[in-house]
Motif scaffolding. Structure first.
Motif, short mmCIF file in Angstrom:
data_model
loop_
_atom_site.label_atom_id
_atom_site.label_comp_id
_atom_site.label_asym_id
_atom_site.label_seq_id
_atom_site.Cartn_x
_atom_site.Cartn_y
_atom_site.Cartn_z
N LEU A 1 -47.00 -30.37 -28.41
CA LEU A 1 -47.69 -29.31 -29.14
C LEU A 1 -47.35 -29.35 -30.63
N GLY A 2 -48.32 -28.87 -31.41
CA GLY A 2 -48.05 -28.71 -32.84
C GLY A 2 -48.42 -27.29 -33.22
N PHE A 3 -47.57 -26.66 -34.04
CA PHE A 3 -47.83 -25.26 -34.41
C PHE A 3 -48.17 -25.13 -35.88
N VAL A 4 -49.14 -24.27 -36.14
CA VAL A 4 -49.42 -23.86 -37.53
C VAL A 4 -49.47 -22.33 -37.50
N PHE A 5 -48.70 -21.71 -38.42
CA PHE A 5 -48.65 -20.24 -38.44
C PHE A 5 -49.42 -19.70 -39.64
N GLN A 6 -49.50 -18.36 -39.66
CA GLN A 6 -50.22 -17.73 -40.76
C GLN A 6 -49.57 -18.08 -42.09
N PHE A 7 -48.22 -18.05 -42.10
CA PHE A 7 -47.49 -18.51 -43.28
C PHE A 7 -47.01 -19.93 -43.00
N HIS A 8 -46.83 -20.66 -44.05
CA HIS A 8 -46.53 -22.08 -43.86
C HIS A 8 -45.22 -22.31 -43.13
N PHE A 9 -44.23 -21.45 -43.39
CA PHE A 9 -42.91 -21.56 -42.74
C PHE A 9 -42.29 -22.95 -42.90
N LEU A 10 -42.45 -23.51 -44.08
CA LEU A 10 -41.79 -24.79 -44.34
C LEU A 10 -40.34 -24.51 -44.71
N LEU A 11 -39.45 -25.45 -44.43
CA LEU A 11 -38.05 -25.26 -44.82
C LEU A 11 -37.98 -25.39 -46.34
N PRO A 12 -37.55 -24.34 -47.03
CA PRO A 12 -37.71 -24.30 -48.50
C PRO A 12 -36.88 -25.34 -49.25
N ILE B 1 -52.99 -28.66 -30.98
CA ILE B 1 -52.47 -27.90 -32.12
C ILE B 1 -52.79 -26.43 -31.87
N LEU B 2 -51.74 -25.61 -31.93
CA LEU B 2 -51.90 -24.17 -31.76
C LEU B 2 -51.72 -23.54 -33.13
N ALA B 3 -52.74 -22.84 -33.57
CA ALA B 3 -52.70 -22.27 -34.93
C ALA B 3 -52.87 -20.76 -34.85
N ASP B 4 -51.92 -20.06 -35.47
CA ASP B 4 -51.96 -18.59 -35.45
C ASP B 4 -52.42 -18.10 -36.82
N GLU B 5 -53.68 -17.77 -36.92
CA GLU B 5 -54.29 -17.34 -38.17
C GLU B 5 -53.93 -18.28 -39.33
N PRO B 6 -54.30 -19.54 -39.20
CA PRO B 6 -53.88 -20.54 -40.20
C PRO B 6 -54.46 -20.30 -41.59
N THR B 7 -55.54 -19.51 -41.67
CA THR B 7 -56.13 -19.26 -42.99
C THR B 7 -55.89 -17.82 -43.43
N GLY B 8 -55.13 -17.08 -42.64
CA GLY B 8 -54.95 -15.65 -42.87
C GLY B 8 -54.31 -15.29 -44.20
N SER B 9 -53.47 -16.17 -44.71
CA SER B 9 -52.76 -15.83 -45.94
C SER B 9 -53.31 -16.62 -47.13
N LEU B 10 -54.48 -17.25 -46.94
CA LEU B 10 -55.00 -18.12 -48.01
C LEU B 10 -56.24 -17.50 -48.64
N ASP B 11 -56.52 -17.93 -49.88
CA ASP B 11 -57.76 -17.49 -50.51
C ASP B 11 -58.93 -18.22 -49.83
N THR B 12 -60.13 -17.82 -50.15
CA THR B 12 -61.31 -18.34 -49.45
C THR B 12 -61.39 -19.87 -49.53
N ARG B 13 -61.15 -20.39 -50.74
CA ARG B 13 -61.30 -21.84 -50.95
C ARG B 13 -60.26 -22.62 -50.13
N SER B 14 -59.00 -22.14 -50.21
CA SER B 14 -57.94 -22.82 -49.47
C SER B 14 -58.16 -22.67 -47.97
N VAL C 1 -56.02 -18.89 -33.42
CA VAL C 1 -56.25 -17.45 -33.49
C VAL C 1 -56.79 -17.14 -34.88
N THR C 2 -57.83 -16.34 -34.96
CA THR C 2 -58.38 -16.05 -36.28
C THR C 2 -59.05 -14.67 -36.32
N HIS C 3 -59.03 -14.11 -37.53
CA HIS C 3 -59.77 -12.87 -37.78
C HIS C 3 -61.07 -13.19 -38.53
N SER C 4 -61.16 -14.45 -38.94
CA SER C 4 -62.28 -14.82 -39.81
C SER C 4 -63.53 -15.17 -38.99
#
Lengths: 238, 412
Positions: free
Chosen positions: A96-107, A175-188, A210-213
């Motif tokens: 599995l691969g996960f993508v979350f609403q926020f990137h959650f990359l190790l800073p 790939i399981l994505a939890d609102e992957p565009t939720g925190s992005l502007d329209t273009r991104s 998962v999406t609200h869009s």
């Protein structure tokens, strides 16, 4: 771009049977109730519904991050009930691969290091090949020039694309994505949607998002709608 | 570099200031622990060595530990003897030459006979009590370091004068006598003897330097009013640590009381053992306090990194991998602290060792006795690493057990 893991084209990749998740609070809270779902290989599934309808909870159950109170999840045809924490972690890492609403990359790590993280945890390939693959994935997502940058040196859209690249690192079946565009502007958001769409169309990767869009949902192959923890609609695009 | 090591290194480096404070905490603990161990053990070893080197390892006196068995008791098991008036036994060890020959047959060391008596020494109107030890200058160097501790004259100087005596340095200073001075010795029978000081010794053990007079055995026999008397035998062993066992065997074979050096100074050695325990407790406390710093930093990192932990777990990193990351961070702090602390400890030892003053009631040390032992560094490092490991393990375990979903939901 790495190819998706070979899977049986006929049987469902993920199958949920009467899946229920109840939080054992003083007053028990039902997050997901009697959800039946089968996702085939190469499908792009959008899970929609109002806030608190159990979309993310369903995704976490399908991703083996949470355990159902009742019901069963089959991944690549095999039951997952009874697997211990380590076995579930291993399965997540390899399949599995996960993508979350926020990137959650190790800073503190660069984009390349973040993408290499799942590969290193899995340990199937050598360091040189990991690096090569990570850079290839980043290049395929238009991030070739950003491989050496840390998350704080990139834009929101770029970070989310790196998060997608990280999700692709071990060539997962799903790939399981939890609102992957939720925190992005329209273009991104559109960029990330196109990215996921391309993965399905070009590489045959399976995506459950998962999406609200409404636009995002409209672009998927299949739309599952949830209300109060139940799947109330399962609509396939002709 | 392994993934666990790389993440741990990155975390520690990213919090350089807090990590440095934790490292300094461990370093201070380790440094002072090493210094205290070196000082405490150094003073103990120094004192014991002075005792062992300066004095005989075993002293056999003419005391009998058990009352004489009556012939009737030997013959008849039912014999009971009451109201015995003890026969006034002649002082001294019977057949000393035969006894020495028998002991030399098996004992791993040297024997020298001695005559021990108490006197009042008078000089220039001053009187001091002292113990006269009559020795054989040919045998004495084999059982004590008197011969090499002479400041003036030699042990053979005793042959130079009719009643030659060697005085302890402190005793000589106390009464103002020098080599060539004529002193007066008054034994318990009050028959005064004039003697000439022919040498000054300095054993380094205060009690000996302050109250002992060496003379020839025959001179001591005159003072004890018993010609041919040998009331003490002194033994030097190849291994002073077996003195207690050997003393027991000598007592059993001769019937006279043999006392080893460690038995003679049992109270002092017990005090040392107590001090050792206190030292261990203090060092443990120092390192425990230092480990709180490590706990604090690792705990802070795990708290700050809760989201990253959740992500790593959601990606598929196992609990034990996450746990290892944070335990490793604690161990890195512990290791850096131990390394720095070892240097600090060594520097403190060098500094203390360079100080010069007089402070012991038992010996005349002029410098702090520091024992440089790798064991101190290894022990302090090991304790620091273990306490850091434990300090890291607790928050690491908590971090690894965190449910990723709860954190991801919280973060979003």
């Amino acid at each position: 771009m790495s190819a998706a893991a070979p899977v049986a084209p006929t049987g469902p990749l993920i199958e949920a049977v009467r899946l229920t998740r109840v939080l054992p609070e003083t007053v028990p809270v039902t997050l997901v109730e009697d959800a039946d779902l089968a996702v085939a290989a190469g499908e792009f599934v959008a899970v929609t519904g109002p806030s608190g309808s159990g979309k993310s909870s369903l995704l976490y159950l399908l991703g083996l991050l949470d355990q159902p109170s009742r019901g069963e999840i089959r991944l690549l045809g095999a039951p997952t009930a009874g697997l211990d924490g380590d076995a579930r972690a291993r399965l997540r890492l390899a399949t599995l691969g996960f993508v979350f609403q926020f990137h959650f990359l190790l800073p503190e790590f660069t984009a390349r290091d973040n993408v290499m993280l799942p590969m290193r945890a899995l340990g199937r390939v050598g360091a040189a090949e990991m690096r090569e693959r990570a850079e290839a994935i980043l290049a395929s997502l238009g991030l070739a020039d950003h491989a050496g940058k840390r998350p704080d040196q990139m834009s929101g859209g770029q970070r989310q694309r790196v998060a997608v690249a990280r999700a692709l690192a071990n060539a997962p079946a799903v790939i399981l994505a939890d609102e992957p565009t939720g925190s992005l502007d329209t273009r991104s958001g559109e960029q990330v949607f196109r990215l996921l769409r391309d993965l399905v169309d070009r590489d045959g990767t399976t995506v459950v998002a998962v999406t609200h869009s409404p636009e995002f949902a409209a672009g998927a192959d299949r739309r599952i709608h949830m209300v109060d923890g139940r799947i109330v609609d399962d609509e396939r695009r002709p | 570099m392994s993934l666990v090591l790389e993440i741990a290194t990155t975390h520690v480096r990213a919090r350089a200031r807090q990590s440095l404070v934790a490292v300094l905490g461990v370093a201070t603990g380790v440094g002072f622990a090493i210094m205290m161990s070196a000082l405490m053990q150094g003073s103990q070893v120094d004192f014991v060595q002075a005792l062992v080197n300066a004095l005989p390892h075993i002293t056999l006196s003419d005391d009998r530990p058990a009352p004489t068995v009556q012939p009737a008791e030997r013959l008849y098991a039912s014999a009971e003897i009451h109201g015995l008036i003890p026969h006034r036994r002649r002082k001294g060890i019977k057949n000393p030459l035969a006894t020495m020959a028998a002991l030399e047959g098996w004992m791993p060391g040297a024997i020298a006979p001695a005559v021990n008596t108490q006197v009042i020494m008078s000089y220039s109107g001053r009187d001091v009590s002292a113990t006269v030890v009559g020795v054989d200058p040919a045998r004495e160097p084999q059982v004590s370091n008197l011969a090499v501790k002479m400041r003036q004259g030699t042990i053979r100087s005793l042959y130079r004068a009719t009643n030659g005596v060697l005085l302890g340095s402190r005793l000589a200073r106390k009464i103002g006598a020098r080599v060539g001075s004529n002193v007066s010795l008054t034994p318990p029978n009050n028959v005064r003897m004039n003697a000439e000081v022919v040498g000054i010794f300095h054993l380094g053990v205060r009690t000996a330097d302050e109250g002992t007079i060496y003379t020839l055995a025959k001179t001591a026999q005159i003072l004890a009013d018993q010609i041919g008397l040998v009331n003490e035998m002194r033994f030097k062993l190849a291994d002073p640590m077996i003195a207690r066992d050997v003393a027991g065997r000598i007592t059993a074979e001769t019937g006279y009381l043999a006392v080893s050096w460690d038995e003679a100074h049992e109270e002092l050695l017990s005090a040392f053992r107590l001090r050792e325990n206190i030292t261990v407790l203090m060092i443990g406390a120092i390192l425990l306090v230092a480990s709180f710093g490590t706990y604090n930093i690792v705990s802070t990192i795990t708290h700050e990194k809760a989201r990253d932990i959740a992500i790593m777990k959601s990606l598929g990193l196992r609990e034990r991998t996450v746990r290892r990351i944070f335990v490793l961070e604690a161990l890195m702090i512990g290791a850096a602290g131990a390394a720095l602390g070892s240097l600090l400890g060594f520097a403190l030892c060098l500094f203390l060792g360079s100080l010069e003053f007089e402070f012991s009631a038992f010996t005349d040390m002029t410098r702090m006795p520091i024992l440089y032992s790798p064991a101190h560094y290894v022990t302090a490092t090991a304790v620091a690493l273990v306490s850091s490991g434990v300090a890291g393990f607790l928050p690491a375990r908590k971090a690894a057990r965190q449910h990723p979903v709860a954190i991801i939901r919280g973060a979003t």
